[in-house]
Write a protein that holds these residues in place. Sequence first.
Motif, PDB file in Angstrom:
ATOM      1  N   TRP A   9      52.557  38.706  46.669  1.00  0.00           N
ATOM      2  CA  TRP A   9      51.445  38.948  45.761  1.00  0.00           C
ATOM      3  C   TRP A   9      50.359  39.817  46.382  1.00  0.00           C
ATOM      4  CZ3 TRP A   9      51.178  37.102  40.682  1.00  0.00           C
ATOM      5  CH2 TRP A   9      52.153  36.161  40.326  1.00  0.00           C
ATOM      6  N   ALA A  73      46.765  33.237  36.075  1.00  0.00           N
ATOM      7  CA  ALA A  73      45.633  32.841  36.907  1.00  0.00           C
ATOM      8  C   ALA A  73      45.940  31.582  37.708  1.00  0.00           C
ATOM      9  CB  ALA A  73      44.399  32.632  36.037  1.00  0.00           C
ATOM     10  N   ASP A  74      46.679  30.648  37.122  1.00  0.00           N
ATOM     11  CA  ASP A  74      47.086  29.446  37.866  1.00  0.00           C
ATOM     12  C   ASP A  74      47.938  29.828  39.078  1.00  0.00           C
ATOM     13  OD1 ASP A  74      45.776  27.760  36.110  1.00  0.00           O
ATOM     14  OD2 ASP A  74      47.583  27.183  35.013  1.00  0.00           O
ATOM     15  N   LEU A  76      48.115  32.777  40.629  1.00  0.00           N
ATOM     16  CA  LEU A  76      47.347  33.549  41.597  1.00  0.00           C
ATOM     17  C   LEU A  76      46.388  32.667  42.385  1.00  0.00           C
ATOM     18  CD1 LEU A  76      46.586  36.799  39.594  1.00  0.00           C
ATOM     19  CD2 LEU A  76      47.617  36.698  41.861  1.00  0.00           C
ATOM     20  N   ALA A  77      45.763  31.704  41.736  1.00  0.00           N
ATOM     21  CA  ALA A  77      44.839  30.821  42.437  1.00  0.00           C
ATOM     22  C   ALA A  77      45.561  30.032  43.520  1.00  0.00           C
ATOM     23  CB  ALA A  77      44.153  29.884  41.459  1.00  0.00           C
ATOM     24  N   LEU A  80      46.659  32.558  46.310  1.00  0.00           N
ATOM     25  CA  LEU A  80      45.511  33.040  47.072  1.00  0.00           C
ATOM     26  C   LEU A  80      44.954  31.949  47.982  1.00  0.00           C
ATOM     27  CD1 LEU A  80      42.813  35.344  45.580  1.00  0.00           C
ATOM     28  CD2 LEU A  80      42.127  33.456  47.049  1.00  0.00           C
ATOM     29  N   THR A  81      44.914  30.721  47.509  1.00  0.00           N
ATOM     30  CA  THR A  81      44.421  29.618  48.330  1.00  0.00           C
ATOM     31  C   THR A  81      45.255  29.473  49.596  1.00  0.00           C
ATOM     32  OG1 THR A  81      43.546  28.429  46.412  1.00  0.00           O
ATOM     33  CG2 THR A  81      44.004  27.137  48.387  1.00  0.00           C
ATOM     34  N   LEU A  91      36.389  38.251  45.443  1.00  0.00           N
ATOM     35  CA  LEU A  91      37.340  38.715  44.449  1.00  0.00           C
ATOM     36  C   LEU A  91      36.778  39.973  43.793  1.00  0.00           C
ATOM     37  CD1 LEU A  91      38.247  35.324  42.739  1.00  0.00           C
ATOM     38  CD2 LEU A  91      39.312  36.392  44.731  1.00  0.00           C
ATOM     39  N   GLU A 103      39.125  34.897  35.977  1.00  0.00           N
ATOM     40  CA  GLU A 103      39.879  33.675  35.692  1.00  0.00           C
ATOM     41  C   GLU A 103      40.358  33.002  36.976  1.00  0.00           C
ATOM     42  OE1 GLU A 103      40.617  31.698  33.113  1.00  0.00           O
ATOM     43  OE2 GLU A 103      39.155  32.837  31.967  1.00  0.00           O
ATOM     44  N   VAL A 104      40.696  33.795  37.984  1.00  0.00           N
ATOM     45  CA  VAL A 104      41.061  33.197  39.278  1.00  0.00           C
ATOM     46  C   VAL A 104      39.842  32.519  39.891  1.00  0.00           C
ATOM     47  CG1 VAL A 104      41.847  33.693  41.634  1.00  0.00           C
ATOM     48  CG2 VAL A 104      42.967  34.790  39.675  1.00  0.00           C
ATOM     49  N   ARG A 107      39.190  29.062  38.830  1.00  0.00           N
ATOM     50  CA  ARG A 107      40.137  28.052  39.286  1.00  0.00           C
ATOM     51  C   ARG A 107      39.959  27.684  40.747  1.00  0.00           C
ATOM     52  NH1 ARG A 107      41.900  30.271  34.845  1.00  0.00           N
ATOM     53  NH2 ARG A 107      43.560  29.302  33.599  1.00  0.00           N
ATOM     54  N   LEU A 108      39.146  28.410  41.456  1.00  0.00           N
ATOM     55  CA  LEU A 108      38.931  28.135  42.870  1.00  0.00           C
ATOM     56  C   LEU A 108      37.672  27.299  43.058  1.00  0.00           C
ATOM     57  CD1 LEU A 108      39.715  31.634  44.438  1.00  0.00           C
ATOM     58  CD2 LEU A 108      41.246  29.681  44.189  1.00  0.00           C
TER      59      LEU A 108
END
Length: 252
Positions: A9, A73-74, A76-77, A80-81, A91, A103-104, A107-108
């Motif tokens: 990603w 977004a779920d 990617l979050a 990314l975490t 971001l 959107e990411v 979620r963080l």
Amino acid sequence: MGTNTKSRWFVGASREGLKECALYAFPHAGAGVTTVRQLCVELGDAYDAFGVRLPGRESRLEDPVETVMSELADKLAGELTRHAQGRPVVLFGHCAGSAVAYEVARRLNPGRVRALVVSSHPAPGSLRREQTWGLPRPEFLRQVVTDGYLPSQLLANEELLDIVEPALRADYRLVEEYELALYEAGHVDPVEVPTVAVFGRDDHTVEPGQIDAWSALTTGPFRVVSLPGGHDLPSSRPAELAAAVREALAAS
């Protein structure tokens, strides 16, 4: 790469050495990391900078495209975490990538996101998006050219269009359906992070008021930065954009 964690990603463009903060750049609709690579290079002195590579383009050409914002977004979050390895993150999103980055960010953990930087895109939910993603190829691609995502001279190259159209159409559907739903709901949840909105003063695709509308999408400090230039700031003015990002974040 500036991290030991590998991911399909994210593609790194940083200089050597692990930085305290990681920056992730989300490109415009249909695009891969090549369109944000120079910006990442310019920001590599301050951050471990990574371009975000979505499915259906570049080395992920065979991966199924994503068309539902909540699902993308779920994913990617979570990715990314893991990739950031506990570090704070910035971001950055350009055009349609701004909506994905927002959107990411939602979620963080707010304490993990140092800032959200959005570029050349109206605030999600601030206007009614026309649904162009389902148009026949000629009409759809003319819209893509108008939006600045595709040079008009490529419209005659059917072989290339066969390659790039699926990702373009998927990203248009992703953002258009998402933003239409927000507009019809009449409510957008703000993020609890500092937000910087950037636009080019010669950009005909977005109005200053649509950039200002991002202020309603954050409960943190908010700044608008205008730069000389048109719509495609990451490619046309990466050094100026990087300097503006550094200055804005330093003041946040």
